[in-house]
Design a protein around this motif. Structure first.
Motif, PDB file in Angstrom:
ATOM      1  N   LYS A   1     -32.403  -6.991  19.191  1.00 12.87           N
ATOM      2  CA  LYS A   1     -33.417  -7.745  18.418  1.00 12.87           C
ATOM      3  C   LYS A   1     -33.033  -7.764  16.939  1.00 12.87           C
ATOM      4  O   LYS A   1     -32.173  -6.979  16.506  1.00 12.87           O
ATOM      5  CB  LYS A   1     -34.781  -7.097  18.612  1.00 12.87           C
TER       6      LYS A   1
ATOM      7  N   TYR B   1     -30.010  -5.773  14.746  1.00 19.26           N
ATOM      8  CA  TYR B   1     -30.204  -4.906  13.576  1.00 19.26           C
ATOM      9  C   TYR B   1     -29.261  -5.333  12.451  1.00 19.26           C
ATOM     10  O   TYR B   1     -28.709  -4.500  11.718  1.00 19.26           O
ATOM     11  CB  TYR B   1     -29.975  -3.426  13.931  1.00 19.26           C
TER      12      TYR B   1
ATOM     13  N   SER C   1     -33.771   5.112  21.038  1.00 18.74           N
ATOM     14  CA  SER C   1     -32.591   5.937  20.736  1.00 18.74           C
ATOM     15  C   SER C   1     -32.911   7.419  20.766  1.00 18.74           C
ATOM     16  O   SER C   1     -32.213   8.203  21.411  1.00 18.74           O
ATOM     17  CB  SER C   1     -32.029   5.589  19.348  1.00 18.74           C
TER      18      SER C   1
ATOM     19  N   ARG D   1     -33.452   1.983  26.446  1.00 20.31           N
ATOM     20  CA  ARG D   1     -33.434   0.862  25.486  1.00 20.31           C
ATOM     21  C   ARG D   1     -33.010   1.350  24.105  1.00 20.31           C
ATOM     22  O   ARG D   1     -33.769   1.242  23.143  1.00 20.31           O
ATOM     23  CB  ARG D   1     -34.834   0.260  25.341  1.00 20.31           C
TER      24      ARG D   1
ATOM     25  N   GLY E   1     -31.699   1.369  20.481  1.00 17.49           N
ATOM     26  CA  GLY E   1     -31.427   0.390  19.428  1.00 17.49           C
ATOM     27  C   GLY E   1     -30.467   0.976  18.422  1.00 17.49           C
ATOM     28  O   GLY E   1     -29.242   0.894  18.561  1.00 17.49           O
ATOM     29  N   ILE E   2     -31.002   1.650  17.434  1.00 19.03           N
ATOM     30  CA  ILE E   2     -30.232   2.001  16.239  1.00 19.03           C
ATOM     31  C   ILE E   2     -28.973   2.833  16.529  1.00 19.03           C
ATOM     32  O   ILE E   2     -27.945   2.634  15.898  1.00 19.03           O
ATOM     33  CB  ILE E   2     -31.154   2.704  15.207  1.00 19.03           C
TER      34      ILE E   2
ATOM     35  N   TYR F   1     -33.034   1.521   9.365  1.00 21.43           N
ATOM     36  CA  TYR F   1     -33.400   0.360  10.176  1.00 21.43           C
ATOM     37  C   TYR F   1     -33.676  -0.864   9.287  1.00 21.43           C
ATOM     38  O   TYR F   1     -33.239  -1.969   9.574  1.00 21.43           O
ATOM     39  CB  TYR F   1     -34.701   0.617  10.933  1.00 21.43           C
TER      40      TYR F   1
END
Ligand SMILES: *Cc1c(COP(=O)(O)O)cnc(C)c1O
Length: 374
Positions: A36, A40, A203, A218, A220-221, A361
Motif C-alpha cells: 500500500k 511505502y 511486521s 501481512r 509491511g515496513i 513509516y
C-alpha cells in the motif's frame, strides 16, 4: 516530478528481505507483504515485482486503484484489499481476477450479493483497535447477511494490533490475540462458518510472535528493511535472535545546484532565522518541502562526498541551503544523499524521521517523485 530529486530503491535489498521473511515463517503460510501507499514509497509495481520474484504469495494493498495498478503492471498473484472500496466500485472489483477485499459493512455485503458474481471476502474482526471491524452480535449479523448470498465466500478473517510496535510490553497485543480467537470460535459456534485463512500479523507480530502468524502474514515496513520501532528491534533481540538481517532499500538523492561563499554574519534564507558565524561556503540544493523535505525538520544534515553538511536556514518550497565549508571541492551537480549511504556515512530513514518529529513509516510514504530501481 523532476529530475533534480530522486529515490533510489535497491531491488536486491527488497528481495533479500522477502527471502528472509519466507525463511522465518516457513513454506506453508501465505506470505502477503503490504505494498500500500506506493509500497511505502518504494514503487508499487516495482516493489511488488521484487517481492513476488523473491517468494511472496500474495500482495496486500489499501485500495482498488492500487490493485488495478498491480494488474496493469503485469503482476498476477492474489491481491488483498485492506482499506475501503466504494459501493459503486464493487462491480469493477468482482470482475477482477483473484482480488479479495476486507469487509466490515452490511452495505458492502448487500451490493456484492446483488452483483451475483463469485467473490471472496475477508471479515475484519474488532479486537481492540477500534478502527475497522465488528465484534460479537454485530459480527454475527454481518456473517448472517453474507450467508444470504451464495456467491460470497468468507475466505478469511482478520484483525489488526493497536499496540504492538509502540511498546516492549505486549500484554495488550496478547489480549487482542485472545479476542481474535474468541470471535472466530463464536462465529463457528453461532454461524457454522470457519475461515480458511486467519491473519493478524503485521511486521512486529510476524517478527516477534509465531502464534500470530496463523495461515497468512501481512508484513509491511520490515519488507522494506525498516524496523517498526526501536521497541520491536529490542524485543526481537531479547527473544534470542542475533541477526540484524533487514536491509533498508530506500535512498533519496539530489544534486548541487550552486556553490557560493558568503561572509560571516550574513543571514541565510526566509525569515533570517540563521546567521553565519564564520566565512561560509553554502551549497544550494534543488529539493524542498514540495518534494517531501519536511519544513519542520530540525538539525538535519545531508551527505556530500561521504561527509555531513548541516542544513541551514528555513526549508523552502523547492530549495534548501547546506553548509559545505568543511567539505573539500564541492562542485555544481555533485551528488547529494538526503537519505541513505555515502562513503562511510549513513543518514537512516529513522534519523531523518527524528529530525522531522515523526516515524520511519511517514518519511518514506510521504516522499514522492522520480523513482530509480537499482
Ligand atoms: C499497513 C498494515 C499492515 C502492515 O503494517 P507494518 O507495521 O508496516 O508491518 C498490516 N495490516 C494492516 C491491516 C495494515 O493496514
Amino acid at each position: 516530478m523532476n529530475n533534480l530529486v530522486w529515490k533510489e530503491i535497491s531491488a536486491e535489498a527488497l528481495r533479500a528481505n522477502m527471502g528472509a521473511l519466507r525463511k522465518m515463517i516457513g513454506s506453508e503460510r501465505i506470505l502477503c507483504p503490504c505494498v500500500k501507499s506506493d509500497a511505502y514509497g518504494h514503487g508499487l509495481v516495482e516493489a511488488g515485482r521484487c517481492f513476488v520474484e523473491a517468494g511472496a504469495d500474495w500482495l496486500s494493498v489499501n485500495s482498488l486503484d492500487e490493485a488495478k495498478r498491480l494488474r496493469e503492471g503485469g503482476i498476477e498473484v492474489p491481491v488483498y484489499i485492506m482499506g475501503y472500496v466504494l459501493l459503486e466500485e464493487l462491480a469493477e472489483l468482482v470482475e477482477m481476477k483473484d482480488v479479495r477485499v476486507i469487509v466490515y459493512n452490511r452495505e458492502t455485503v448487500e451490493v456484492l450479493g446483488k452483483l451475483g458474481k463469485e467473490v471472496k471476502i475477508h471479515l475484519k474482526l474488532e479486537t481492540g483497535n477500534n478502527r475497522q471491524g465488528l465484534a460479537d452480535d454485530k459480527l454475527v449479523e454481518l456473517v448472517e447477511a453474507v450467508k444470504q448470498y451464495r456467491n460470497i465466500e468468507i475466505e478469511g478473517m482478520a484483525t489488526h494490533f493497536a499496540n504492538i510496535e509502540d511498546t516492549t510490553d505486549h500484554s495488550y497485543a496478547e489480549e487482542q490475540l485472545q479476542e481474535f480467537r474468541r470471535l472466530i470460535a463464536l462465529i463457528e459456534d453461532r454461524c457454522g462458518v470457519v475461515p480458511k485463512i486467519r491473519h493478524c500479523a503485521n511486521s512486529a507480530a510476524t517478527l516477534l510472535f509465531d502464534e500470530t502468524r496463523f495461515e497468512m502474514v501481512r508484513p509491511g515496513i520490515i519488507s522494506y528493511g525498516l524496523w517498526p520501532s526501536k521497541e520491536t528491534y529490542a524485543s526481537y533481540l531479547a527473544s534470542g535472535a542475533k541477526e540484524f538481517w533487514a536491509r533498508p532499500a530506500f535512498s533519496w538523492k539530489t544534486r548541487v545546484a550552486q556553490v557560493k561563499d558568503v561572509p560571516a554574519a550574513q543571514f541565510v534564507g526566509y525569515g533570517c532565522t540563521y546567521r553565519t558565524s564564520r566565512k561560509t561556503t553554502l551549497a544550494i540544493l534543488p529539493v524542498g518541502y514540495y518534494d517531501g523535505y519536511d519544513r519542520g525538520v530540525k538539525g538535519a544534515h545531508v551527505l556530500i562526498h561521504g561527509k555531513r553538511a548541516a542544513v541551514v536556514g528555513r526549508i523552502c518550497m523547492n530549495m534548501i541551503m547546506v553548509d559545505v565549508t568543511d567539505i573539500e571541492g564541492v562542485a555544481v551537480e555533485d551528488e547529494v544523499v538526503l537519505i541513505g549511504q555515502s562513503g562511510g556515512e549513513l543518514i537512516s530513514v529513522e534519523e531523518f524521521a527524528g529530525w522531522a518529529g515523526t516515524i520511519n513509516y511517514e518519511v518514506t510514504t510521504r516522499i514522492g517523485g522520480k523513482l530509480v530501481v537499482k
